[in-house]
Motif scaffolding. Structure first.
Motif, PDB file in Angstrom:
ATOM      1  N   LEU A 112      -8.977   7.049   7.491  1.00 48.66           N
ATOM      2  CA  LEU A 112      -8.366   6.339   6.374  1.00 48.66           C
ATOM      3  C   LEU A 112      -9.332   6.178   5.206  1.00 48.66           C
ATOM      4  O   LEU A 112     -10.548   6.147   5.386  1.00 48.66           O
ATOM      5  CB  LEU A 112      -7.937   4.931   6.818  1.00 48.66           C
ATOM      6  N   THR A 124       0.860  -1.177   0.000  1.00 43.98           N
ATOM      7  CA  THR A 124       0.000   0.000   0.000  1.00 43.98           C
ATOM      8  C   THR A 124       0.897   1.228   0.000  1.00 43.98           C
ATOM      9  O   THR A 124       1.900   1.268   0.702  1.00 43.98           O
ATOM     10  CB  THR A 124      -0.893   0.049   1.265  1.00 43.98           C
ATOM     11  N   TYR A 184      -9.109   3.823   1.293  1.00 41.01           N
ATOM     12  CA  TYR A 184      -8.323   2.942   0.437  1.00 41.01           C
ATOM     13  C   TYR A 184      -8.989   2.830  -0.924  1.00 41.01           C
ATOM     14  O   TYR A 184     -10.211   2.715  -1.021  1.00 41.01           O
ATOM     15  CB  TYR A 184      -8.210   1.536   1.039  1.00 41.01           C
ATOM     16  N   CYS A 194      -3.660   4.605  -0.151  1.00 37.48           N
ATOM     17  CA  CYS A 194      -4.310   4.958   1.114  1.00 37.48           C
ATOM     18  C   CYS A 194      -4.212   6.464   1.305  1.00 37.48           C
ATOM     19  O   CYS A 194      -3.169   7.071   1.030  1.00 37.48           O
ATOM     20  CB  CYS A 194      -3.600   4.245   2.263  1.00 37.48           C
ATOM     21  N   GLY A 223       0.768   5.111   1.011  1.00 28.48           N
ATOM     22  CA  GLY A 223      -0.046   6.022   1.812  1.00 28.48           C
ATOM     23  C   GLY A 223       0.299   7.477   1.560  1.00 28.48           C
ATOM     24  O   GLY A 223       1.472   7.839   1.514  1.00 28.48           O
TER      25      GLY A 223
END
Length: 130
Positions: free
Chosen positions: A112, A70, A114, A124, A72
């Motif tokens: 958060l 992921t 996603y 993210c 971020g």
């Protein structure tokens, strides 16, 4: 600690349109574009001492994604987390996991979101209240 993150794209123009809209929510401008010595186009989004790069694969093979990975992006507020997500989805991204919002965990409350970009990379948006 990190200098940059680079991901691959199978369609650099589609990916550029996606990230221009999505990263624009965070205040990033248009990318610096570069064609390397072997002819691949690369995009460099430089913003607040961070660089996010996208490249056509140098080996000529299709892009593949890393399962479990992921990338971020820091957001400035819970509202920006939601906007980041919503703009991504409106521009060809795919929402994954829970809806954007607070998550309570051992590290405290975090906001958060996603989503997957058009090439399937998991992205993210995160806001950590102080």
């Amino acid at each position: 600690m990190l200098s940059h993150v680079m991901i691959g794209s199978n369609n650099i123009e589609k990916t550029k349109d996606f990230y221009n809209a999505t990263l624009g929510v965070l205040g990033a401008g248009d990318p610096m574009e570069h064609v390397n010595d072997t002819g691949q186009t690369r995009l460099f989004y430089i913003h607040e001492d961070s660089t996010f790069c996208i490249s056509e694969p140098i080996n000529g093979e299709p892009v593949s994604i890393a399962n479990g990975s992921t990338i971020g992006f820091a957001c400035n507020s819970p509202e920006q987390v939601k906007e980041f997500h919503d703009v991504a989805v409106a521009n060809g991204g795919t929402s994954v996991e829970e809806s954007p919002g607070p998550r309570e965990g051992t590290m405290g409350v975090m906001y958060l979101c996603y989503f997957l970009d058009p090439d399937g990379h998991k992205i993210c948006g995160i806001y950590r209240p102080s």
